[in-house]
Design a protein around this motif. Sequence first.
Motif, PDB file in Angstrom:
ATOM      1  N   VAL A   1      -2.175   5.306  -8.819  1.00  0.00           N
ATOM      2  CA  VAL A   1      -3.513   5.619  -7.979  1.00  0.00           C
ATOM      3  C   VAL A   1      -4.404   6.932  -8.866  1.00  0.00           C
ATOM      4  O   VAL A   1      -5.363   6.687  -9.323  1.00  0.00           O
TER       5      VAL A   1
ATOM      6  N   SER B   1      -4.479   2.033   5.233  1.00  0.00           N
ATOM      7  CA  SER B   1      -3.270   1.218   4.661  1.00  0.00           C
ATOM      8  C   SER B   1      -4.253  -0.008   3.970  1.00  0.00           C
ATOM      9  O   SER B   1      -4.212  -0.566   2.906  1.00  0.00           O
TER      10      SER B   1
ATOM     11  N   GLY C   1      -9.225   5.350   1.595  1.00  0.00           N
ATOM     12  CA  GLY C   1      -7.933   5.149   2.402  1.00  0.00           C
ATOM     13  C   GLY C   1      -7.099   6.525   2.463  1.00  0.00           C
ATOM     14  O   GLY C   1      -6.622   6.901   3.442  1.00  0.00           O
ATOM     15  N   LEU C   2      -7.174   7.227   1.395  1.00  0.00           N
ATOM     16  CA  LEU C   2      -6.288   8.611   1.190  1.00  0.00           C
ATOM     17  C   LEU C   2      -6.846   9.734   2.282  1.00  0.00           C
ATOM     18  O   LEU C   2      -6.338  10.224   2.846  1.00  0.00           O
TER      19      LEU C   2
ATOM     20  N   TYR D   1     -12.215   3.107  -3.010  1.00  0.00           N
ATOM     21  CA  TYR D   1     -11.242   2.558  -1.867  1.00  0.00           C
ATOM     22  C   TYR D   1      -9.971   3.350  -1.878  1.00  0.00           C
ATOM     23  O   TYR D   1      -9.441   3.815  -0.623  1.00  0.00           O
ATOM     24  N   PHE D   2      -9.289   3.701  -2.863  1.00  0.00           N
ATOM     25  CA  PHE D   2      -8.312   4.712  -2.784  1.00  0.00           C
ATOM     26  C   PHE D   2      -8.475   5.951  -2.323  1.00  0.00           C
ATOM     27  O   PHE D   2      -7.997   6.372  -1.374  1.00  0.00           O
TER      28      PHE D   2
ATOM     29  N   SER E   1       0.816  -1.137  -0.053  1.00  0.00           N
ATOM     30  CA  SER E   1      -0.020   0.035  -0.022  1.00  0.00           C
ATOM     31  C   SER E   1       0.903   1.222   0.063  1.00  0.00           C
ATOM     32  O   SER E   1       2.173   1.290  -0.046  1.00  0.00           O
ATOM     33  N   ASN E   2       0.254   2.320  -0.016  1.00  0.00           N
ATOM     34  CA  ASN E   2       1.076   3.805  -0.054  1.00  0.00           C
ATOM     35  C   ASN E   2       1.545   3.774   1.301  1.00  0.00           C
ATOM     36  O   ASN E   2       2.521   4.886   1.239  1.00  0.00           O
TER      37      ASN E   2
ATOM     38  N   ILE F   1      -6.736   0.911   0.896  1.00  0.00           N
ATOM     39  CA  ILE F   1      -5.754   1.180  -0.379  1.00  0.00           C
ATOM     40  C   ILE F   1      -5.168  -0.216  -0.536  1.00  0.00           C
ATOM     41  O   ILE F   1      -5.417  -0.455  -2.068  1.00  0.00           O
TER      42      ILE F   1
ATOM     43  N   TRP G   1      -6.579  14.892  -5.489  1.00  0.00           N
ATOM     44  CA  TRP G   1      -5.279  14.341  -5.003  1.00  0.00           C
ATOM     45  C   TRP G   1      -4.045  14.754  -5.617  1.00  0.00           C
ATOM     46  O   TRP G   1      -3.105  14.700  -4.807  1.00  0.00           O
TER      47      TRP G   1
ATOM     48  N   ALA H   1      -8.292  -1.317  -2.674  1.00  0.00           N
ATOM     49  CA  ALA H   1      -8.463  -0.536  -4.002  1.00  0.00           C
ATOM     50  C   ALA H   1      -7.367  -1.269  -5.229  1.00  0.00           C
ATOM     51  O   ALA H   1      -7.688  -1.410  -6.393  1.00  0.00           O
ATOM     52  N   TYR H   2      -6.205  -1.538  -4.666  1.00  0.00           N
ATOM     53  CA  TYR H   2      -5.247  -2.223  -5.555  1.00  0.00           C
ATOM     54  C   TYR H   2      -5.863  -3.565  -6.061  1.00  0.00           C
ATOM     55  O   TYR H   2      -5.542  -3.772  -7.102  1.00  0.00           O
TER      56      TYR H   2
END
Length: 135
Positions: free
Chosen positions: A99, A56, A81-82, A77-78, A3-4, A59, A115, A62-63
């Motif tokens: 993303v 996390s 999470g962000l 979901y990105f 995750s990011n 994210i 974003w 999302a992936y």
Amino acid sequence: MKSNYKLKDPSKQYIKVVEQASSFYGLFSRKKKLREIEVLKNKLNNGDFEVDELASGFILIAYKYEEINDYESAAFYFNKGLNLGKDVLFPYNPYLKRVLKTFLKASRKDLYDYWRSDFLKRSLYDKKFNKLMKL
């Protein structure tokens, strides 16, 4: 897939949830990947996690959606999470380009613009975020 967020000290519960869902990971059918996503969502929604762990986890979900080309769900979901990690000074990650591209694939130019602007502001503490100017 990472995750990011690089969690400094994730809880044992969080590690267990990610490992359990990851046991479904691989070159599986769409149905099995959806099962992995459902396991993650269920555990995250019913567990007691820190905000950075939830961010996390969302994210990561999302992936997973992105892998099966469900860009609308991935964008949702990105964003989720962000938003949870909005106040976290996380370091630049090359996956952020992915993303932003997912937002465009989901026809969510509004999220892309929001974003991208947020990430570029983060160049004040991490100059690597400037790499996103070329998108």
